[in-house]
Design a protein around this motif. Structure first.
Motif, PDB file in Angstrom:
ATOM      1  N   PRO A 279       0.847  -1.204   0.000  1.00  0.00           N
ATOM      2  CA  PRO A 279       0.000   0.000   0.000  1.00  0.00           C
ATOM      3  C   PRO A 279       0.881   1.253   0.000  1.00  0.00           C
ATOM      4  O   PRO A 279       2.095   1.190   0.209  1.00  0.00           O
ATOM      5  CB  PRO A 279      -0.797  -0.135   1.304  1.00  0.00           C
ATOM      6  CG  PRO A 279       0.019  -1.040   2.157  1.00  0.00           C
ATOM      7  CD  PRO A 279       0.737  -1.974   1.241  1.00  0.00           C
ATOM      8  N   GLU A 280       0.269   2.364  -0.186  1.00  0.00           N
ATOM      9  CA  GLU A 280       1.036   3.608  -0.347  1.00  0.00           C
ATOM     10  C   GLU A 280       1.797   3.988   0.917  1.00  0.00           C
ATOM     11  O   GLU A 280       2.903   4.536   0.840  1.00  0.00           O
ATOM     12  CB  GLU A 280       0.079   4.741  -0.737  1.00  0.00           C
ATOM     13  CG  GLU A 280       0.777   6.035  -1.116  1.00  0.00           C
ATOM     14  CD  GLU A 280       1.682   5.880  -2.325  1.00  0.00           C
ATOM     15  OE1 GLU A 280       2.704   6.601  -2.393  1.00  0.00           O
ATOM     16  OE2 GLU A 280       1.377   5.030  -3.189  1.00  0.00           O
ATOM     17  N   PHE A 281       1.249   3.694   2.102  1.00  0.00           N
ATOM     18  CA  PHE A 281       1.932   4.102   3.327  1.00  0.00           C
ATOM     19  C   PHE A 281       3.220   3.313   3.548  1.00  0.00           C
ATOM     20  O   PHE A 281       4.166   3.835   4.139  1.00  0.00           O
ATOM     21  CB  PHE A 281       0.988   3.974   4.537  1.00  0.00           C
ATOM     22  CG  PHE A 281       0.619   2.573   4.908  1.00  0.00           C
ATOM     23  CD1 PHE A 281       1.401   1.838   5.793  1.00  0.00           C
ATOM     24  CD2 PHE A 281      -0.525   1.975   4.396  1.00  0.00           C
ATOM     25  CE1 PHE A 281       1.048   0.548   6.159  1.00  0.00           C
ATOM     26  CE2 PHE A 281      -0.885   0.682   4.740  1.00  0.00           C
ATOM     27  CZ  PHE A 281      -0.087  -0.039   5.626  1.00  0.00           C
ATOM     28  N   VAL A 282       3.307   2.056   3.085  1.00  0.00           N
ATOM     29  CA  VAL A 282       4.538   1.287   3.204  1.00  0.00           C
ATOM     30  C   VAL A 282       5.618   1.878   2.301  1.00  0.00           C
ATOM     31  O   VAL A 282       6.782   2.037   2.697  1.00  0.00           O
ATOM     32  CB  VAL A 282       4.288  -0.198   2.872  1.00  0.00           C
ATOM     33  CG1 VAL A 282       5.606  -0.985   2.864  1.00  0.00           C
ATOM     34  CG2 VAL A 282       3.320  -0.808   3.871  1.00  0.00           C
ATOM     35  N   LYS A 283       5.240   2.223   1.095  1.00  0.00           N
ATOM     36  CA  LYS A 283       6.202   2.856   0.184  1.00  0.00           C
ATOM     37  C   LYS A 283       6.698   4.178   0.751  1.00  0.00           C
ATOM     38  O   LYS A 283       7.888   4.504   0.646  1.00  0.00           O
ATOM     39  CB  LYS A 283       5.546   3.077  -1.183  1.00  0.00           C
ATOM     40  CG  LYS A 283       5.127   1.802  -1.886  1.00  0.00           C
ATOM     41  CD  LYS A 283       4.468   2.111  -3.227  1.00  0.00           C
ATOM     42  CE  LYS A 283       4.031   0.834  -3.932  1.00  0.00           C
ATOM     43  NZ  LYS A 283       3.352   1.111  -5.232  1.00  0.00           N
ATOM     44  N   GLN A 284       5.804   4.932   1.382  1.00  0.00           N
ATOM     45  CA  GLN A 284       6.202   6.216   1.950  1.00  0.00           C
ATOM     46  C   GLN A 284       7.168   6.035   3.113  1.00  0.00           C
ATOM     47  O   GLN A 284       8.112   6.821   3.291  1.00  0.00           O
ATOM     48  CB  GLN A 284       4.950   6.972   2.412  1.00  0.00           C
ATOM     49  CG  GLN A 284       5.220   8.401   2.857  1.00  0.00           C
ATOM     50  CD  GLN A 284       5.734   9.260   1.715  1.00  0.00           C
ATOM     51  OE1 GLN A 284       5.243   9.166   0.590  1.00  0.00           O
ATOM     52  NE2 GLN A 284       6.725  10.103   2.003  1.00  0.00           N
TER      53      GLN A 284
ATOM     54  N   ALA B 193       8.560  -1.783   8.072  1.00  0.00           N
ATOM     55  CA  ALA B 193       7.639  -0.899   7.346  1.00  0.00           C
ATOM     56  C   ALA B 193       6.366  -1.636   6.944  1.00  0.00           C
ATOM     57  O   ALA B 193       5.275  -1.043   6.905  1.00  0.00           O
ATOM     58  CB  ALA B 193       8.334  -0.338   6.107  1.00  0.00           C
ATOM     59  N   GLU B 194       6.469  -2.917   6.652  1.00  0.00           N
ATOM     60  CA  GLU B 194       5.295  -3.701   6.268  1.00  0.00           C
ATOM     61  C   GLU B 194       4.417  -4.038   7.463  1.00  0.00           C
ATOM     62  O   GLU B 194       3.181  -4.039   7.359  1.00  0.00           O
ATOM     63  CB  GLU B 194       5.737  -4.989   5.575  1.00  0.00           C
ATOM     64  CG  GLU B 194       6.383  -4.793   4.215  1.00  0.00           C
ATOM     65  CD  GLU B 194       6.883  -6.097   3.635  1.00  0.00           C
ATOM     66  OE1 GLU B 194       7.076  -6.165   2.416  1.00  0.00           O
ATOM     67  OE2 GLU B 194       7.099  -7.067   4.408  1.00  0.00           O
ATOM     68  N   MET B 195       5.044  -4.350   8.608  1.00  0.00           N
ATOM     69  CA  MET B 195       4.303  -4.888   9.745  1.00  0.00           C
ATOM     70  C   MET B 195       3.877  -3.827  10.758  1.00  0.00           C
ATOM     71  O   MET B 195       3.010  -4.097  11.599  1.00  0.00           O
ATOM     72  CB  MET B 195       5.156  -5.943  10.462  1.00  0.00           C
ATOM     73  CG  MET B 195       5.616  -7.088   9.573  1.00  0.00           C
ATOM     74  SD  MET B 195       4.230  -8.021   8.859  1.00  0.00           S
ATOM     75  CE  MET B 195       3.509  -8.731  10.336  1.00  0.00           C
ATOM     76  N   TYR B 196       4.468  -2.638  10.699  1.00  0.00           N
ATOM     77  CA  TYR B 196       4.127  -1.639  11.720  1.00  0.00           C
ATOM     78  C   TYR B 196       2.688  -1.173  11.519  1.00  0.00           C
ATOM     79  O   TYR B 196       2.284  -0.817  10.404  1.00  0.00           O
ATOM     80  CB  TYR B 196       5.077  -0.444  11.623  1.00  0.00           C
ATOM     81  CG  TYR B 196       5.059   0.452  12.843  1.00  0.00           C
ATOM     82  CD1 TYR B 196       5.808   0.147  13.960  1.00  0.00           C
ATOM     83  CD2 TYR B 196       4.271   1.602  12.868  1.00  0.00           C
ATOM     84  CE1 TYR B 196       5.802   0.959  15.077  1.00  0.00           C
ATOM     85  CE2 TYR B 196       4.241   2.427  13.977  1.00  0.00           C
ATOM     86  CZ  TYR B 196       5.010   2.101  15.078  1.00  0.00           C
ATOM     87  OH  TYR B 196       4.986   2.910  16.187  1.00  0.00           O
ATOM     88  N   PRO B 197       1.880  -1.145  12.603  1.00  0.00           N
ATOM     89  CA  PRO B 197       0.453  -0.783  12.450  1.00  0.00           C
ATOM     90  C   PRO B 197       0.282   0.639  11.929  1.00  0.00           C
ATOM     91  O   PRO B 197       1.031   1.548  12.296  1.00  0.00           O
ATOM     92  CB  PRO B 197      -0.103  -0.928  13.870  1.00  0.00           C
ATOM     93  CG  PRO B 197       0.861  -1.836  14.576  1.00  0.00           C
ATOM     94  CD  PRO B 197       2.202  -1.549  13.981  1.00  0.00           C
ATOM     95  N   LEU B 198      -0.698   0.814  11.091  1.00  0.00           N
ATOM     96  CA  LEU B 198      -0.944   2.127  10.514  1.00  0.00           C
ATOM     97  C   LEU B 198      -1.483   3.098  11.552  1.00  0.00           C
ATOM     98  O   LEU B 198      -1.144   4.289  11.549  1.00  0.00           O
ATOM     99  CB  LEU B 198      -1.941   1.988   9.352  1.00  0.00           C
ATOM    100  CG  LEU B 198      -2.325   3.283   8.631  1.00  0.00           C
ATOM    101  CD1 LEU B 198      -1.083   3.944   8.016  1.00  0.00           C
ATOM    102  CD2 LEU B 198      -3.367   3.003   7.543  1.00  0.00           C
ATOM    103  N   TYR B 199      -2.308   2.613  12.485  1.00  0.00           N
ATOM    104  CA  TYR B 199      -2.929   3.468  13.493  1.00  0.00           C
ATOM    105  C   TYR B 199      -2.339   3.181  14.873  1.00  0.00           C
ATOM    106  O   TYR B 199      -3.067   3.101  15.870  1.00  0.00           O
ATOM    107  CB  TYR B 199      -4.446   3.259  13.499  1.00  0.00           C
ATOM    108  CG  TYR B 199      -5.088   3.599  12.182  1.00  0.00           C
ATOM    109  CD1 TYR B 199      -5.296   4.923  11.812  1.00  0.00           C
ATOM    110  CD2 TYR B 199      -5.475   2.598  11.301  1.00  0.00           C
ATOM    111  CE1 TYR B 199      -5.872   5.246  10.592  1.00  0.00           C
ATOM    112  CE2 TYR B 199      -6.058   2.912  10.082  1.00  0.00           C
ATOM    113  CZ  TYR B 199      -6.253   4.228   9.738  1.00  0.00           C
ATOM    114  OH  TYR B 199      -6.817   4.545   8.538  1.00  0.00           O
ATOM    115  N   ALA B 200      -1.023   3.060  14.951  1.00  0.00           N
ATOM    116  CA  ALA B 200      -0.345   2.850  16.220  1.00  0.00           C
ATOM    117  C   ALA B 200      -0.289   4.153  17.008  1.00  0.00           C
ATOM    118  O   ALA B 200      -0.431   5.243  16.438  1.00  0.00           O
ATOM    119  CB  ALA B 200       1.069   2.339  15.977  1.00  0.00           C
ATOM    120  N   PRO B 201      -0.117   4.069  18.353  1.00  0.00           N
ATOM    121  CA  PRO B 201      -0.022   5.317  19.146  1.00  0.00           C
ATOM    122  C   PRO B 201       1.101   6.228  18.679  1.00  0.00           C
ATOM    123  O   PRO B 201       0.978   7.453  18.756  1.00  0.00           O
ATOM    124  CB  PRO B 201       0.213   4.796  20.572  1.00  0.00           C
ATOM    125  CG  PRO B 201      -0.343   3.413  20.572  1.00  0.00           C
ATOM    126  CD  PRO B 201      -0.105   2.872  19.200  1.00  0.00           C
TER     127      PRO B 201
END
Length: 337
Positions: free
Chosen positions: A108-113, A293-301
């Protein structure tokens, strides 16, 4: 009396022994000969042991021979051949499992970023360190400060590098310009100041070392991307052990200079072994960054931290560059005679 004389002397002339034996009975002659044989054998063993002990010490403290760094050079040559083979093998898609390059089409785009931000900070670290090294090298007062060889200066330099790195990594990341970015820039500038004395080797050697480092880093990064996505993640434990060995050899080289055979062996372990070690760390850290980058949650604290990821591969690159400069400058036994 004769027995006492023979026991106290390791070597007795044969003519004297023959004349003396003719004056005593035959049975006593046999006893004297046995005693003499045992004494000569025991004395010879002790003398040989002392000679071997002295020889080992003399060999360790003797000047290094022309092949003192041969094992280290052979290990690096073998590592280069192995890396080139891995590049061809994984580049042709012969490895089992999906590679990072193949998975990147599904990101997804956030992993590339995240990965893009990491390598932007990595490039920024290189630029800041280069600018800092040039500025310190042109300032006689600062150059004298970072070139001191006293114990207090060495310990202060280590404390400054490690402390600034710990501070930069401990601050929570937030996008934009903040405390995290300032601490990261300060850490990169300190590392650049520390390596400023390397400019004495000349711009030609530094340029060659920079190109060689770019080739090594680019080749290893390509291997990490083309290999299966978790191929090198198992190397964390062995690399930590190797780091301890290289660090210990670097400390030992302060007391044992490479002007002796033992010191040259320790310096070879620190130089060539460190080059192989940090090449392995680059493979490991590259795949670790991608996995994180792949595994880190998108909505983490806390948001994903590209600065800490960039610092890891930056330190690998800097260590590789320092060792290549040392080898090109003749510190690895490559100086022509």
């Amino acid at each position: 009396m004769l027995s006492t004389l023979v026991c106290r002397r390791a070597f007795v002339p044969s003519s004297f022994l023959k004349a003396t034996l003719q004056t005593i009975p035959k049975r006593q002659q046999q006893q004297v000969l046995r005693q003499y044989g045992r004494d000569v054998k025991g004395s010879g063993t002790g003398w040989t042991t002392r000679t071997e002990r002295t020889t080992l010490r003399e060999r360790a403290m003797a000047p290094p021979g022309p092949n003192a760094y041969a094992i280290g050079k052979g290990a690096v040559a073998g590592g280069a051949a192995l890396g080139l083979g891995a590049l061809c093998f994984y580049g042709l898609g012969l490895g089992s499992g999906t590679s990072t390059l193949e998975n990147s089409h599904l990101w997804p785009e956030f992993v590339k970023q995240r990965i893009q931000d990491t390598y932007l900070y990595f490039g920024g670290s290189l630029a800041i360190s280069a600018a800092s090294a040039m500025a310190v090298f042109r300032s006689p007062r600062l150059l004298s400060l970072v070139s001191r060889n006293g114990w207090m200066s060495i310990l202060g330099t280590f404390a400054l590098m490690i402390g600034s790195g710990m501070v930069a990594q401990s601050i929570p990341y937030s996008p934009g310009l903040g405390a995290k970015q300032l601490a990261w820039a300060t850490h990169s500038a300190i590392l650049g100041a520390v390596i400023a004395p390397m400019c004495f080797v000349g711009g030609a050697i530094l340029t060659r070392a920079a190109w060689y480092t770019a080739g090594v880093v680019g080749g290893l990064s390509t291997v990490a991307v083309c290999a299966p996505s978790d191929k090198f993640l198992y190397m964390g434990g062995p690399l930590a052990i190797g780091l301890g060995v290289v660090f210990a050899s670097s400390l030992a080289s302060m007391w044992l200079p490479p002007t002796t055979a033992l010191g040259a062996g320790i310096a070879s372990l620190s130089l060539y072994g460190g080059l192989l070690l940090f090449s392995g760390f680059l493979l490991y850290d590259t795949q670790k960054i991608v996995k994180r980058a792949e595994m880190y949650p998108l909505y983490a604290p806390r948001p994903f931290d590209p600065v800490n990821s960039a610092i890891s591969i930056y330190m690998d690159t800097l260590n590789i560059f320092i060792r290549i400069v040392t080898i090109l400058a003749g510190g690895g036994g490559s100086r022509r005679k």
